[in-house]
Design a protein around this motif. Structure first.
Motif, PDB file in Angstrom:
ATOM      1  N   GLU A 149      -4.412  12.958  -6.366  1.00 47.68           N
ATOM      2  CA  GLU A 149      -5.688  12.736  -7.030  1.00 47.68           C
ATOM      3  C   GLU A 149      -5.438  11.943  -8.300  1.00 47.68           C
ATOM      4  N   GLY A 150      -6.446  11.268  -8.740  1.00 45.28           N
ATOM      5  CA  GLY A 150      -6.328  10.451  -9.937  1.00 45.28           C
ATOM      6  C   GLY A 150      -6.037   9.004  -9.582  1.00 45.28           C
ATOM      7  N   ASP A 151      -5.523   8.280 -10.560  1.00 42.94           N
ATOM      8  CA  ASP A 151      -5.166   6.883 -10.352  1.00 42.94           C
ATOM      9  C   ASP A 151      -3.740   6.665 -10.837  1.00 42.94           C
ATOM     10  N   LEU A 152      -3.267   5.441 -10.840  1.00 47.45           N
ATOM     11  CA  LEU A 152      -1.877   5.180 -11.221  1.00 47.45           C
ATOM     12  C   LEU A 152      -1.605   5.429 -12.705  1.00 47.45           C
ATOM     13  N   MET A 153      -2.634   5.550 -13.510  1.00 51.52           N
ATOM     14  CA  MET A 153      -2.432   5.874 -14.926  1.00 51.52           C
ATOM     15  C   MET A 153      -2.332   7.386 -15.145  1.00 51.52           C
ATOM     16  N   ASP A 154      -2.910   8.152 -14.235  1.00 50.79           N
ATOM     17  CA  ASP A 154      -2.875   9.614 -14.347  1.00 50.79           C
ATOM     18  C   ASP A 154      -2.927  10.197 -12.942  1.00 50.79           C
ATOM     19  N   LEU A 155      -1.768  10.256 -12.318  1.00 56.17           N
ATOM     20  CA  LEU A 155      -1.669  10.658 -10.912  1.00 56.17           C
ATOM     21  C   LEU A 155      -1.116  12.065 -10.797  1.00 56.17           C
ATOM     22  N   ARG A 156      -1.729  12.860  -9.953  1.00 54.25           N
ATOM     23  CA  ARG A 156      -1.230  14.198  -9.626  1.00 54.25           C
ATOM     24  C   ARG A 156      -0.950  14.235  -8.139  1.00 54.25           C
ATOM     25  N   VAL A 157       0.281  14.531  -7.790  1.00 51.98           N
ATOM     26  CA  VAL A 157       0.705  14.618  -6.392  1.00 51.98           C
ATOM     27  C   VAL A 157       1.019  16.078  -6.096  1.00 51.98           C
ATOM     28  N   PHE A 162      12.480  20.051   3.340  1.00 53.97           N
ATOM     29  CA  PHE A 162      12.883  18.646   3.331  1.00 53.97           C
ATOM     30  C   PHE A 162      14.034  18.431   2.345  1.00 53.97           C
ATOM     31  N   ALA A 163      13.889  18.920   1.130  1.00 51.14           N
ATOM     32  CA  ALA A 163      14.893  18.709   0.082  1.00 51.14           C
ATOM     33  C   ALA A 163      16.206  19.428   0.394  1.00 51.14           C
ATOM     34  N   ALA A 164      16.141  20.521   1.124  1.00 47.78           N
ATOM     35  CA  ALA A 164      17.354  21.280   1.462  1.00 47.78           C
ATOM     36  C   ALA A 164      18.276  20.490   2.392  1.00 47.78           C
ATOM     37  N   GLU A 165      17.758  19.494   3.063  1.00 48.84           N
ATOM     38  CA  GLU A 165      18.543  18.691   4.017  1.00 48.84           C
ATOM     39  C   GLU A 165      19.156  17.448   3.387  1.00 48.84           C
ATOM     40  N   ARG A 166      19.171  17.366   2.071  1.00 50.44           N
ATOM     41  CA  ARG A 166      19.732  16.179   1.438  1.00 50.44           C
ATOM     42  C   ARG A 166      21.233  16.223   1.431  1.00 50.44           C
ATOM     43  N   PRO A 167      21.910  15.112   1.293  1.00 50.66           N
ATOM     44  CA  PRO A 167      21.317  13.801   1.052  1.00 50.66           C
ATOM     45  C   PRO A 167      20.719  13.217   2.332  1.00 50.66           C
ATOM     46  N   ARG A 168      19.606  12.583   2.173  1.00 52.50           N
ATOM     47  CA  ARG A 168      18.942  11.905   3.283  1.00 52.50           C
ATOM     48  C   ARG A 168      18.253  10.665   2.761  1.00 52.50           C
ATOM     49  N   ARG A 169      18.128   9.691   3.620  1.00 53.40           N
ATOM     50  CA  ARG A 169      17.587   8.392   3.200  1.00 53.40           C
ATOM     51  C   ARG A 169      16.073   8.287   3.359  1.00 53.40           C
ATOM     52  N   ASP A 170      15.470   9.162   4.142  1.00 51.60           N
ATOM     53  CA  ASP A 170      14.021   9.090   4.304  1.00 51.60           C
ATOM     54  C   ASP A 170      13.351   9.877   3.185  1.00 51.60           C
ATOM     55  N   GLY A 171      12.045   9.805   3.152  1.00 50.19           N
ATOM     56  CA  GLY A 171      11.301  10.499   2.123  1.00 50.19           C
ATOM     57  C   GLY A 171      10.271  11.430   2.729  1.00 50.19           C
ATOM     58  N   PHE A 172       9.726  12.285   1.906  1.00 52.52           N
ATOM     59  CA  PHE A 172       8.630  13.163   2.292  1.00 52.52           C
ATOM     60  C   PHE A 172       7.376  12.320   2.147  1.00 52.52           C
ATOM     61  N   ALA A 173       6.789  11.923   3.257  1.00 53.64           N
ATOM     62  CA  ALA A 173       5.709  10.931   3.223  1.00 53.64           C
ATOM     63  C   ALA A 173       4.391  11.507   3.727  1.00 53.64           C
ATOM     64  N   PHE A 174       3.304  10.990   3.146  1.00 51.10           N
ATOM     65  CA  PHE A 174       1.970  11.351   3.609  1.00 51.10           C
ATOM     66  C   PHE A 174       1.002  10.266   3.157  1.00 51.10           C
ATOM     67  N   ALA A 175      -0.151  10.238   3.787  1.00 56.15           N
ATOM     68  CA  ALA A 175      -1.179   9.259   3.441  1.00 56.15           C
ATOM     69  C   ALA A 175      -2.168   9.886   2.475  1.00 56.15           C
ATOM     70  N   CYS A 176      -2.593   9.068   1.529  1.00 60.42           N
ATOM     71  CA  CYS A 176      -3.622   9.472   0.576  1.00 60.42           C
ATOM     72  C   CYS A 176      -4.624   8.324   0.557  1.00 60.42           C
ATOM     73  N   SER A 188       0.827  -1.212   0.000  1.00 57.96           N
ATOM     74  CA  SER A 188       0.000   0.000   0.000  1.00 57.96           C
ATOM     75  C   SER A 188       0.858   1.258   0.000  1.00 57.96           C
ATOM     76  N   GLN A 189       2.008   1.194  -0.671  1.00 59.15           N
ATOM     77  CA  GLN A 189       2.902   2.356  -0.723  1.00 59.15           C
ATOM     78  C   GLN A 189       3.321   2.656  -2.162  1.00 59.15           C
ATOM     79  N   LEU A 190       3.307   3.927  -2.498  1.00 58.35           N
ATOM     80  CA  LEU A 190       3.826   4.394  -3.780  1.00 58.35           C
ATOM     81  C   LEU A 190       5.045   5.250  -3.470  1.00 58.35           C
ATOM     82  N   ARG A 191       6.173   4.845  -4.024  1.00 61.57           N
ATOM     83  CA  ARG A 191       7.441   5.536  -3.790  1.00 61.57           C
ATOM     84  C   ARG A 191       7.862   6.225  -5.081  1.00 61.57           C
TER      85      ARG A 191
END
Length: 119
Positions: A56-64, A74-88, A8-11
């Motif tokens: 919004e959308g589905d895996l054929m046409d996804l907008r994040v 978040f991106a300014a602190e790279r390199p980092r191994r974690d990601g910017f995560a949220f639930a949808c 149940s994860q999209l990376r």
């Protein structure tokens, strides 16, 4: 951009170049050719008034949609191994910057900066 779907994860993993494009343009589009000849689309958008990540959308046409201030921080602190995560809904979305690409870009920049110019 690399996309990975597991359970149940999209990376979504961005290269440094793709991250720069996202930061400069406020959006980034990636198209993935499918075996049946169709094309799947994934669009990342930075939005100043977003409180949290949204999709919004589905895996054929996804907008994040990513909250601009939080994602830029978040991106300014790279390199980092974690990601910017949220639930949808039931799906967990993780947007990462490729750590190996970040290290490679930094090494190249430091070696260029370390070279002395001829007199």
């Amino acid at each position: 951009m690399k996309l990975q779907v597991a359970a149940s994860q999209l990376r979504l993993r961005l290269s440094e170049e793709e991250l720069a494009s996202l930061g400069a343009d406020g959006s980034f589009h990636h198209a993935v050719p499918c075996p049946d000849g169709s094309t799947a689309h994934c669009r990342l958008t930075l939005q100043a008034d977003a409180d949290a990540g949204q999709c919004e959308g589905d895996l054929m046409d996804l907008r994040v949609v990513l909250p601009r201030e939080a994602f830029v921080a978040f991106a300014a602190e790279r390199p980092r191994r974690d990601g910017f995560a949220f639930a949808c809904g039931p799906l967990r979305i993780v947007v990462e910057v490729d750590v190996r690409d970040s290290h490679r870009v930094r090494r190249a920049a430091s070696s260029t900066a370390g070279q002395s110019e001829p007199n």
